[in-house]
Design an enzyme around this catalytic site. Sequence first.
Site, PDB file in Angstrom:
ATOM      1  N   CYS A  24       0.836  -1.214   0.000  1.00 24.39           N
ATOM      2  CA  CYS A  24       0.000   0.000   0.000  1.00 24.39           C
ATOM      3  C   CYS A  24       0.867   1.257   0.000  1.00 24.39           C
ATOM      4  O   CYS A  24       1.648   1.491   0.924  1.00 24.39           O
ATOM      5  CB  CYS A  24      -0.919  -0.011   1.221  1.00 24.39           C
ATOM      6  SG  CYS A  24      -1.855   1.516   1.374  1.00 24.39           S
ATOM      7  N   ASP A  82      -1.162  16.331  -2.682  1.00 26.30           N
ATOM      8  CA  ASP A  82      -1.337  15.373  -3.773  1.00 26.30           C
ATOM      9  C   ASP A  82      -0.231  15.595  -4.806  1.00 26.30           C
ATOM     10  O   ASP A  82       0.110  16.733  -5.137  1.00 26.30           O
ATOM     11  CB  ASP A  82      -2.725  15.553  -4.410  1.00 26.30           C
ATOM     12  CG  ASP A  82      -3.117  14.361  -5.258  1.00 26.30           C
ATOM     13  OD1 ASP A  82      -4.051  13.630  -4.858  1.00 26.30           O
ATOM     14  OD2 ASP A  82      -2.494  14.148  -6.320  1.00 26.30           O
ATOM     15  N   ASN A 118     -13.327   9.482  -3.026  1.00 26.25           N
ATOM     16  CA  ASN A 118     -13.647   8.589  -4.140  1.00 26.25           C
ATOM     17  C   ASN A 118     -13.721   7.174  -3.571  1.00 26.25           C
ATOM     18  O   ASN A 118     -12.787   6.718  -2.907  1.00 26.25           O
ATOM     19  CB  ASN A 118     -12.567   8.669  -5.218  1.00 26.25           C
ATOM     20  CG  ASN A 118     -12.531  10.027  -5.901  1.00 26.25           C
ATOM     21  OD1 ASN A 118     -13.571  10.653  -6.078  1.00 26.25           O
ATOM     22  ND2 ASN A 118     -11.346  10.481  -6.263  1.00 26.25           N
ATOM     23  N   GLY A 168     -13.360   6.593  -9.427  1.00 32.56           N
ATOM     24  CA  GLY A 168     -12.014   7.147  -9.565  1.00 32.56           C
ATOM     25  C   GLY A 168     -11.055   6.777  -8.451  1.00 32.56           C
ATOM     26  O   GLY A 168      -9.945   7.300  -8.409  1.00 32.56           O
ATOM     27  N   THR A 212      -8.155   5.064  -6.865  1.00 35.99           N
ATOM     28  CA  THR A 212      -6.990   4.354  -7.401  1.00 35.99           C
ATOM     29  C   THR A 212      -6.070   3.852  -6.298  1.00 35.99           C
ATOM     30  O   THR A 212      -5.231   2.988  -6.539  1.00 35.99           O
ATOM     31  CB  THR A 212      -6.176   5.261  -8.344  1.00 35.99           C
ATOM     32  OG1 THR A 212      -5.754   6.429  -7.628  1.00 35.99           O
ATOM     33  CG2 THR A 212      -6.999   5.677  -9.561  1.00 35.99           C
ATOM     34  N   HIS A 249      -6.390   2.844   0.205  1.00 31.46           N
ATOM     35  CA  HIS A 249      -6.181   3.225   1.609  1.00 31.46           C
ATOM     36  C   HIS A 249      -7.010   4.498   1.749  1.00 31.46           C
ATOM     37  O   HIS A 249      -6.765   5.484   1.025  1.00 31.46           O
ATOM     38  CB  HIS A 249      -4.683   3.469   1.870  1.00 31.46           C
ATOM     39  CG  HIS A 249      -4.321   3.884   3.267  1.00 31.46           C
ATOM     40  ND1 HIS A 249      -3.287   3.274   3.979  1.00 31.46           N
ATOM     41  CD2 HIS A 249      -4.801   4.862   4.076  1.00 31.46           C
ATOM     42  CE1 HIS A 249      -3.185   3.862   5.168  1.00 31.46           C
ATOM     43  NE2 HIS A 249      -4.081   4.833   5.247  1.00 31.46           N
ATOM     44  N   HIS A 309      -8.789   7.872   1.971  1.00 30.04           N
ATOM     45  CA  HIS A 309      -8.208   9.214   1.952  1.00 30.04           C
ATOM     46  C   HIS A 309      -9.268  10.224   1.574  1.00 30.04           C
ATOM     47  O   HIS A 309     -10.107   9.974   0.706  1.00 30.04           O
ATOM     48  CB  HIS A 309      -7.022   9.304   0.984  1.00 30.04           C
ATOM     49  CG  HIS A 309      -7.306   8.805  -0.400  1.00 30.04           C
ATOM     50  ND1 HIS A 309      -7.318   7.464  -0.697  1.00 30.04           N
ATOM     51  CD2 HIS A 309      -7.611   9.450  -1.539  1.00 30.04           C
ATOM     52  CE1 HIS A 309      -7.608   7.312  -1.972  1.00 30.04           C
ATOM     53  NE2 HIS A 309      -7.797   8.497  -2.524  1.00 30.04           N
ATOM     54  N   HIS A 327      -9.757  13.859  -0.128  1.00 31.79           N
ATOM     55  CA  HIS A 327      -9.141  14.944  -0.902  1.00 31.79           C
ATOM     56  C   HIS A 327      -9.716  16.264  -0.364  1.00 31.79           C
ATOM     57  O   HIS A 327     -10.932  16.404  -0.240  1.00 31.79           O
ATOM     58  CB  HIS A 327      -9.540  14.873  -2.379  1.00 31.79           C
ATOM     59  CG  HIS A 327      -9.086  13.655  -3.116  1.00 31.79           C
ATOM     60  ND1 HIS A 327      -8.052  13.681  -4.031  1.00 31.79           N
ATOM     61  CD2 HIS A 327      -9.542  12.374  -3.100  1.00 31.79           C
ATOM     62  CE1 HIS A 327      -7.901  12.468  -4.555  1.00 31.79           C
ATOM     63  NE2 HIS A 327      -8.791  11.652  -4.009  1.00 31.79           N
TER      64      HIS A 327
END
Length: 117
Positions: free
Chosen positions: A9, A35, A90, A96, A98, A101, A103, A105
């Site tokens: 990960c 990011d 997401n 979306g 990807t 883990h 998270h 945004h």
Amino acid sequence: MAGEPQDDCLFCKIVDGSIPATIVRETETTVAFRDINPQAPTHVLVIPKAHHRDAAALAAAAPELAADVLRETQAVADEEKLESYRIVFNTGSGAGQTVWHAHAHVLGGRGLEWPPG
Ligand code: AMP
Ligand code: ZN
């Protein structure tokens, strides 16, 4: 197992420091970092240090930790002086996601359209 670091990960590796990131905030339970492919002038990811595959799994397994993540999104927005901002989780590849883990945004610093793409 939920909560345990996963060898494969990317974000667990950012938590343990083996992959570098531009960290903007850290608490006992969370890390916030920029990011690598920003979609807005402020684009920060807030993650729990513990591994959970997505927001739904995090909320189900560790609701206090999910609250820590949400609290940190607001702390990031305050530090970045964002009056308006968007928090995005997401969830699922069709939306979306990807990195598996959980998270959040935190996006801000420009006008954000609704509905999102
Ligand atoms: P998502 O598509 O919602 O799973 O979000 C994953 C995010 O992680 C994307 O916005 C990527 O640009 C970002 N990302 C991928 N690798 C890194 C990295 N090494 N450091 C910071 N952000 C990353
Ligand atoms: Zn992880």
